[in-house]
Design a protein around this motif. Sequence first.
Motif, PDB file in Angstrom:
ATOM      1  N   PHE A  14       0.790  -1.230  -0.020  1.00 46.24           N
ATOM      2  CA  PHE A  14      -0.015   0.089   0.074  1.00 46.24           C
ATOM      3  C   PHE A  14       0.763   1.214  -0.013  1.00 46.24           C
ATOM      4  CE2 PHE A  14      -2.835  -3.412   1.075  1.00 46.24           C
ATOM      5  CZ  PHE A  14      -4.045  -2.897   0.571  1.00 46.24           C
ATOM      6  N   ASP A  30       1.726   1.046  -4.772  1.00 49.21           N
ATOM      7  CA  ASP A  30       0.346   1.342  -4.537  1.00 49.21           C
ATOM      8  C   ASP A  30      -0.167   1.694  -6.222  1.00 49.21           C
ATOM      9  OD1 ASP A  30      -1.687   2.280  -3.222  1.00 49.21           O
ATOM     10  OD2 ASP A  30      -1.172   4.554  -3.365  1.00 49.21           O
ATOM     11  N   GLN A  71      -4.661  -7.453  -6.064  1.00 48.06           N
ATOM     12  CA  GLN A  71      -5.754  -7.681  -5.199  1.00 48.06           C
ATOM     13  C   GLN A  71      -6.637  -8.933  -5.479  1.00 48.06           C
ATOM     14  OE1 GLN A  71      -8.092  -4.140  -5.283  1.00 48.06           O
ATOM     15  NE2 GLN A  71      -6.952  -3.010  -3.425  1.00 48.06           N
ATOM     16  N   GLY A 114      -8.852  -4.278   0.136  1.00 49.73           N
ATOM     17  CA  GLY A 114      -8.324  -2.979  -0.176  1.00 49.73           C
ATOM     18  C   GLY A 114      -9.039  -1.619   0.139  1.00 49.73           C
ATOM     19  N   THR A 115      -9.891  -1.761   0.585  1.00 47.58           N
ATOM     20  CA  THR A 115     -10.730  -0.429   1.102  1.00 47.58           C
ATOM     21  C   THR A 115     -10.638  -0.167   2.202  1.00 47.58           C
ATOM     22  OG1 THR A 115     -12.776  -1.363   1.590  1.00 47.58           O
ATOM     23  CG2 THR A 115     -12.615  -0.970  -0.782  1.00 47.58           C
ATOM     24  N   VAL A 116     -10.882   1.299   2.764  1.00 51.43           N
ATOM     25  CA  VAL A 116     -10.541   1.516   4.035  1.00 51.43           C
ATOM     26  C   VAL A 116     -11.266   0.731   5.129  1.00 51.43           C
ATOM     27  CG1 VAL A 116     -10.595   3.656   5.651  1.00 51.43           C
ATOM     28  CG2 VAL A 116      -9.997   3.927   3.482  1.00 51.43           C
ATOM     29  N   ILE A 128      -9.746  -2.937   5.448  1.00 54.10           N
ATOM     30  CA  ILE A 128      -8.510  -2.881   6.148  1.00 54.10           C
ATOM     31  C   ILE A 128      -8.386  -2.496   7.536  1.00 54.10           C
ATOM     32  CG2 ILE A 128      -6.240  -1.728   6.177  1.00 54.10           C
ATOM     33  CD1 ILE A 128      -6.348  -1.450   3.026  1.00 54.10           C
ATOM     34  N   SER A 157      -6.898   4.295   7.243  1.00 51.74           N
ATOM     35  CA  SER A 157      -7.076   5.517   6.291  1.00 51.74           C
ATOM     36  C   SER A 157      -5.650   6.074   6.155  1.00 51.74           C
ATOM     37  CB  SER A 157      -7.940   6.615   7.040  1.00 51.74           C
ATOM     38  OG  SER A 157      -7.625   6.814   8.311  1.00 51.74           O
ATOM     39  N   ILE A 166      -4.277   3.510   3.423  1.00 54.40           N
ATOM     40  CA  ILE A 166      -4.850   3.983   2.148  1.00 54.40           C
ATOM     41  C   ILE A 166      -4.265   5.049   1.422  1.00 54.40           C
ATOM     42  CG2 ILE A 166      -6.817   4.545   1.057  1.00 54.40           C
ATOM     43  CD1 ILE A 166      -6.791   1.608   1.286  1.00 54.40           C
ATOM     44  N   ASP A 167      -4.135   6.065   2.351  1.00 52.75           N
ATOM     45  CA  ASP A 167      -3.469   7.178   1.618  1.00 52.75           C
ATOM     46  C   ASP A 167      -2.044   7.628   2.407  1.00 52.75           C
ATOM     47  OD1 ASP A 167      -3.028   9.679   0.512  1.00 52.75           O
ATOM     48  OD2 ASP A 167      -4.193  10.897   2.007  1.00 52.75           O
TER      49      ASP A 167
END
Lengths: 514, 139
Positions: free
Chosen positions: A276, A280, A287, A333-335, A338, A496, A499-500
């Motif tokens: 991640f 990225d 995935q 793989g989404t907030v 995870i 979060s 992810i970012d």
Amino acid sequence: MNIAAITDHLPILMVAIPILFSALMMFLRSAPSVQKVINLTVSFGLLILSILLLINVLNNGIVVYEIGEWGKYGIVLVADLLSAGMVLLSSGISFLALLYSMDYMEEESLGSTYHSLFNLLVAGINGTFLTGDIFNLFVFFEILLLSSCGLVVAYGKGGFTKSDHKMEATFKYLVLNMISSFIMLVAIASLYATVGTLNMADMAAKINVMSETGNLPWHIFPAALLFIVVFGNKAAIFPLHYWLPDVHPSAPSPISAMLSGVLIKVGAYGVLRIFFLIFDGTLYMFQPIIIFLALVTIILGSISAVGQNDIKRLLAYSSISQIGYVFLGIGMGTVTTIAASLVYLVNHAVAKSMLFMASGSIIHEAGTRDMRKMGGMVNSAPFLSGMFLIGAMSVAGIPPMGGFIAKFVLFDSGITSKYYIPILIALVFAVFTVFYMIRAWQRIFWGEVRSEKYDEYHSHGLSWKMSVPILVLSVVVVVFGVYAEPLLSIAQSTASQIIDPQAYIDAVLMREIR
Amino acid sequence: MNNVFLSLTIAILFGLGTFLILRKDVIKVIIGLSIISHAVNVLIVSSGVFNGDNAPIINGHVSDSSSNIIFNDVLDNGVLAPVVANTEEVAYVDPLVQALVLTAIVIGFSITAFILILAYRIYEEYGTTDINELKRLWG
């Protein structure tokens, strides 16, 4: 020394203190009781420091610690929420495992190299979680690999695991992990040749620039695939899982608790960190692979666990299936998924460490590892039966234990992210988990008394050093189930951040650019 | 031409190591592992040999603005230091990979020592070094 000076240097202290005391323990081998006291104090101190580190990260954002004044060209230690949380988890479990091993381990094993290797293992784990440099990650991987090998061959009281089994298991473990570390070196070398840096944040920024301008070289993809092999081997994901059911049961119980509780989570941490952050841009391709491998791992682990008669082997296969659930959340793989898989990871670590420690006490009580020879222990060991039931309910996902919250959040987030088929498969095999965990409890504690072996180890019973860690962990399991909001909110903000990764990159690169 | 020979050497070393790992003798497996570890070491060193379009190391004394070497990150423009233009001739070999390889050699050395002792203990317990006899665990 004031508090501010300590909080400034927290990340390096988490690595340096165990290494220092690992060397010191070698000189104290003639005084085993001093060793015990010092090692317990150090381990408890590390637990306090890791709590301080997490509070520091929660209040002040990502902590970056430069070793030397080299900036991004040297080694940096980075403590973001994920690293600090994992360090807290591993420090807590390792303190309790150490306390447990004081009475569990054989005096001779304990007196020779156990304390030294245990400190080295803690240093390796903390370093792996904290480092911001990819080659340094490899070095810490090797440290934890070697020290865990030394700990697997240590002996517990009673000798319920034969030494030839230990040697065979360690040989498998070591050969497979050596191959995976060579693969990791190949991947690191090709990454370095591509981007010309070893700093993970710097790498991520450069690969971002490359993919934005559209000249991402094709060999980034094979390099990323190699990292899946490396971390999959550490975490025992499907095609690379077959060392785990040999190694975890052969290790003495507190070390099994460390291996199942913390060491296989290193693989999950590696995927979260490397994929991640650095890869990225390639994640869309990996995935589906991670989800597929996770599902096969869940299916294989839970079906194999049903057929086991050895109590520790059952728990080991259950670890395989549970790490599959963690990777399922990572793969989506989404907030929210995870965050769910982080909650799952923490709950599984606590519950499985507790179960392994309880199984160690059960083995001492019954004088055997074979569940067919146990039975009716609810009268002779009421404390253990309660504790094992709490752990089994948590792993099976029955409310009000922590495992229920973890499974609920994972399935809920998976359905809202529209991954219906994987969640359906995972749900079906969660029923298997309920079956084998509750059946194991029923076979050990109910029925007629079959254990006729009342030898010297039976009578030594449960000392407070063995029952307190089990009790503390089971309280944590119940608390995570009844009052889950703090864990959920921390997991949400950690996810979060994962992810970012821009905050991580900025924290490392933007401070002092030289 | 040298690069071709280098790559060929690495490939042959990997092949030999893989062949030996698949043998049935514990000692041969260990020899195979150490051959692969040296193949990896040569691979790492070879990743620091350039033919002129990539320089990861700052050369301190050429900090004048007339050269094309950029030393400062400008993340807004996507510039990540150090950056060298394609036209710039880079003659030196990257010293960092050699430091990395030293670390990798030491680690490989210690693991090989440990696994050799393990092989000796396996020989003591099982009375053989045949891998096929190591199946008391049914993993």
